[in-house]
Each structure stands twice: as C-alpha cells, then as structure tokens.
Design an enzyme around this catalytic site. Sequence first.
Site, PDB file in Angstrom:
ATOM      1  CG  ASP A   6      -6.927  -2.131  -3.519  1.00 43.50           C
ATOM      2  OD1 ASP A   6      -7.615  -1.425  -2.766  1.00 43.50           O
ATOM      3  OD2 ASP A   6      -5.714  -2.325  -3.349  1.00 43.50           O
ATOM      4  CB  SER A  58      -0.967  -0.037   1.185  1.00 43.65           C
ATOM      5  OG  SER A  58      -2.007   0.889   1.033  1.00 43.65           O
ATOM      6  CG  HIS A  71      -6.105  -2.167   0.208  1.00 42.44           C
ATOM      7  ND1 HIS A  71      -5.326  -1.608  -0.778  1.00 42.44           N
ATOM      8  CD2 HIS A  71      -5.515  -1.824   1.389  1.00 42.44           C
ATOM      9  CE1 HIS A  71      -4.312  -0.940  -0.229  1.00 42.44           C
ATOM     10  NE2 HIS A  71      -4.400  -1.070   1.080  1.00 42.44           N
TER      11      HIS A  71
END
Length: 730
Positions: free
Chosen positions: A653, A567, A688
């Site tokens: 995501d 991320s 995600h």
Amino acid sequence: MPRPPLAERRPVTSQHHGRTRVDDYEWLRDKGAPEVTAYLEAENAYTQEQTAHLAGLRQAIFDEIKGRTRETDLSVPTRNRGHWYYGRSFEGKEYGASCRVPVAGPDDWTPPRPAEDCAPDQPALPGEELLLDLDALAEGHEFFSLGGSSISPDGTLLAYSTDVVGDERYTIRVLDVASREHRPDEIEGVIGGATWDPAGEHLYYVTLDDSWRADKVWRHTLGTTQAEDELVHHEEDGRFFVGVGRSRSDRFMIIACGSKITSEYRFLDSRAPELGFRVFSERREGLEYSLDHAVLAGEDVFLVLHNATGPDFELGTAPTAPTAPEDWQPLIGHDPAVRLEDVDAFARHLVVHQRSEGLTQLRILELGAGADAPAIADDYLVEFDHEVYTVGSGSNPGFGQPTVRLGYTTMAVPSSVYDYDVRTRELTLLRQAPVLGGYDPDDYEEHRLWATAADGVQVPISIVYRRGARDRDDGGTRAVPTLLYGYGAYEASYDPYFSVARLSLLDRGAAFAIAHVRGGGEMGRRWYDDGKLDRKQNTFSDFIACGRHLVETGWTTPETLVAEGASAGGLLMGAVANQAPELFGGVLAGVPFVDNLTTMLDASLPLTVTEYDEWGNPEADPAVYDYIASYAPYDNVAATTYPPILAETSLNDTRVLYVEPAKWVARLRATALNGADVLLRTEMAAGHGGVSGRYKAWHDRAFSLAWVLDRMGLAGRAPVPSSGAAATNP
C-alpha cells in the site's frame, strides 16, 4: 490458547515544539527487514489461529457470494464513435476481457443485447473483436490491476496500463487491435492510464515524484522511446496534484492542477496548437474550479464550476480563452441548499451532478437550438422514488449523443443501468445487475434515520435490514445486530449502494447502516469544512452519536454493534475505539490511517504535503501538533478494555503504509487490558485496494464478514432463504 505476538519495544524519542514523543514501534517501518517480515507473518498466523473456528462460515459466505453472482456475464455496451465497447466475465476466471462490436449506423444509439446463455468460448455478439484478455495479462502475477485503457480516435490502437505489484505505478503499452501486436512504445512509472490527443499521434500521461505525488505531465509521440518524451508541465508546489484529459468535444486538451482547496487549469486548443498550453485562470488560494467545453446558443464557451460566489459552487461560462473569475458569467447561481458537484457537456444538453438533503441528483439542462434561441431551453431533475438512493451518470463518451447513460442503486436495489433519452424524456432500463437465487428487493427495508450530534447537528444514517428482522411476536420491535460503516474525509460522500456480499449479513438477521458523518460531502461543502483541520473531532463524535442513536432508539445493542471503516475511515475507527470503546462489540479497520501524527510530521512520506489542507501541518504549527495529538489513534491507546479489533492492511500500500496498522496493533497488544483480542491481517502481495481478482476479493470479504458475524453472535445462524419472487425495478 495461542499466545499473541508481542513486538519488541525499541523507544525512539522525538521533540516537536517542546513536546516529547516516545515511539516504541517505529522500527516496524523497515519493510525489507527480515524481523519485520517475521513479525507480520507471526501476526497473520495468530489471526488465522484465532479465527480458525470460522473457516466453515468463511467458506459458506464465499459460496453465497459466488452462488448469487452470474459468473459468465457481460456489461452494457457503451458507444464510442464507430463501436460498442463492453466487458465480459467468465466462470472460473478472475479478471475477464474487454471487447467491441461495430455500430450498425450513425443513428444507432440502442445498445445491442447479447444472448444471456452465451458460452464463454463463443462471441457474445456478432462481429465481436477481442481487445484485452485480462486473465492472460495477469498470468504469472500474484497481483494484477488494469489502470486504464483508451482507444485511439481512429479506433485502431489501444493504450492500456497495468500494475502487477500493487503500488499503483503502472506501465503503458500500445496494442494494434487488428494485428494483435504491441507497438514498441512502453512507458513506465505512470499513475493511471493515458489520454490520446485529438489527432491520435500523441499520448499524454502523468508520473509521480518520490513522495507519490502526481507532479508531471508528459507527451509521448508514437514510435519513440520514453526517454524522448516531452515534459509538458511540472507542478513544483508540493500541495498540488496534476491530471490530464481531453474534452468530450475533442477540441481541447486540459491539464488540471489542484490542491485540496485551490485549482488551476491549462488548456490546449486543437484549432490553435501553436499557442501551446495556456492558463485559464491563475490559482488563487481557496478558489476551486473545473473546466469543460460546451456550445451554447451557437457560441463556444468554457463551463466553469466554481466556488467564487459561494461554498456550494456555481456553474458559470467564460470565453475559450484565459479569463479571470470576475468575468465568469453565471449559468446556475449558487444555492446553499444544493451542492453542485460536476457538469458534463454534450452538444444538445448539459448534465449537472448535484446533491440536496444528503441525496444525489441528476439535473438536465436542455440547450436551445440556434443562435437566436435561449442558451437553456429547459432545466429539470431526473426523478426517482426511493427514500434513499444513489444516482449518477457515466460511460457517456460521445459529445453528440442524444442519450445519457445513468447508474442507479439503493441498498436493496441492485446496480441498474439506464439510458435517458433527452429528446423524448424516456428512461429505459438496460440492465439490473443479476442476483441469482431468486433475490427480491422487497424482502428488505431501507430507511433514512437522523442522529443528534454532540453540538446538536442532525447527522443522517442510511440503514437496510431484512424485512421482519425487527418484528416481535407481540407486535413490538427487537434490536438487531448492526454493522455501522463510516468514512468522513476529503468531502468524499459514502452514498447508499447495493452489495451482494452484504446479503450474507442481512439474511442472517443483521442490519447494515452508513453514518454520513461530517468530513464527507453528503450535506454540502459545510459538511466537509466542519469535519477537517481543527474541526476533525466532529467526524468522530458524529459517528459515536450515530452509534448511540441506534442503541438508544432500540435498533441494536452495544454488544452487537460493530463499527467498520477503511483508509481515512480507518482513522475514524481508531479514534472511536479510543473515545467510546464501550459502545461497540467489535471494530473492523481496513488499511487504517491510524498513525497520522507520525505521517503528517514527515514531509518525505507519500502524500503528506498534499494533505496539509486536510489535516494541518503539525511540523510547522504547535497548535496543529497538539490538536492531531489529541485524537491520533496510535498516540491515544490507553490501558482500558477495547472492543475486539480486526485490522487489515496490505504490504505494498502506497497510500496508507502497512506500518501504521502494524504499529497500532503492537501498541494495543501491549497496552490494552484485552490486547489478545486485537488481530492484524496483512496481505503480503496487494495494495491499498486489497487483493486483485474477483474470487480473491470474495474470499477476502468473506474473511471479514465471518469475523463480523462472530462478533454479533450470528456465526452459527443459517441465512434466511429468498422469497423467490422476481426482482422489481425502480
């Protein structure tokens, strides 16, 4: 050798502040286009071909994770009103179940212990009641996630939310626990779960706007449709998120509104509902605070954790009414050496979450009894002995409970659950996560190291490795392959933790290290402030400094040093691959935020406006544009030799869109001198957090770790067996 996919170049030119920017791969943003799907599938096929030689290792790692895990298991029961609640897992099942049993009596605070050999088709405890069978709910779906579950105050209804796509938009349903029938209530498009009001007549929940920002709080009356729900609060400032909860005391409903640097809270007093939600303290730019209800010396107060008097926060008190910051009274004053992070209020004590010198701490404030007693009777830390560790509290729903449920772990000690009795100050180990196969924490060493950053700042590193891995026959030390992890954003602290999957690395002779770089919160608020906005470069240079420290002090070599981040940590990976490619033998980037300039230039994309306080607004400010452009991974890909890169992403995501790593890999493939060494793996039915289900997650991690071991030159090494000694406790 198979030829890698080459994405077609379709230049798109944009102008900002007189700067011209050419983007060859923006066409990959069209998620539904057949040509985009074909490209992602071609990249997946290439990745599979390039890693086919690791199939046996992947299976071995999966088998090791599975073999170390007690598949049929039970969590430590948590008391909530009249029941003990716990989760069960079953061999061969992905998700498990949630259950409960009645509490024996009002003074029963000792969790019941089930038989360890309980069969999956038998109750784990006498009187067991099934709440949710998660595998049944997941049936027929490639992806499944439980967003949250909340029992009504009278214990008869369970509100729970599920996501079967991966986009984190959940649907709430209400289950009658006794009849096993669902109520007609169904609420869609929710972020997270639902919160009951104290009377159990209403559910509060939060929905998202088109840019995936939590912006509305709703109140649902049981038995009505979603169309009839009351909008309680709409946050129109695009920088702010909203959330809703209930105080542990059950007296107040609380709505939180917050940007990255500013807070505002509203409260509803159940003793005066006619007043509605009132603002406690109006937002002031840069003022952050949180709100909880406590009773000190017989007086109802709000606990206010705030930064009005200093960046590392102070704990104050205020009346249970709208109160300006000037009238907040200090309870724990600001200390630049101690970052106060959270506070939990109970009837007889407070629990303060804090950190000092990079380590987490739990602080107990015992409350005085009676109106004439001092508000705080005692103030102390719960002590632990390890050099590096992580401690926190959780699963403490009862306002009147005399115990505090703690979680404790190190990089070698499995996650451990304790109850701390505030009256007797006794710490009781309830459970240490079992690691099968004779695991012994003493087989491993863990240490805190310090690297010197480019500007002279000392950056902590936590490291763990198998005892003896560095020993040479002549008494010296040898370099060991090392996986160096980093994050460094949002003041999120990446504290030391135990991982069963990581043992597959350590037992093959590798070390695992965490670089606690600036942008995180490990060393206090200054650590965060020095790693964001126009100081973001510190995050990257800190990680590079940590890598160089490990090399220069003989811990590892550049050829066997692999970097990993996900991320915002994936942005870190992209930046260090550009800035110091010679330092790493491989880079593993999970759901990486690597096209951050494009994202931050488009206010319509998910999260962009709320991120201005973290990264800046390049659309409005040319200086911000130039600064982000100077480090953005996608914009700085160069015609040089990169370390081999594995980028992993998910099609659904909503936080970091799949298109960012897809474009990054396309540009690396076309520009880098060794573009064929860049791999992209896209999960086509995940979000995600990656795939859902524990077995799928184990296979997923086994894929990544096999690639890491291959980069380290350890793919052919067999793991060292455990010493077989019984596990010790902290």
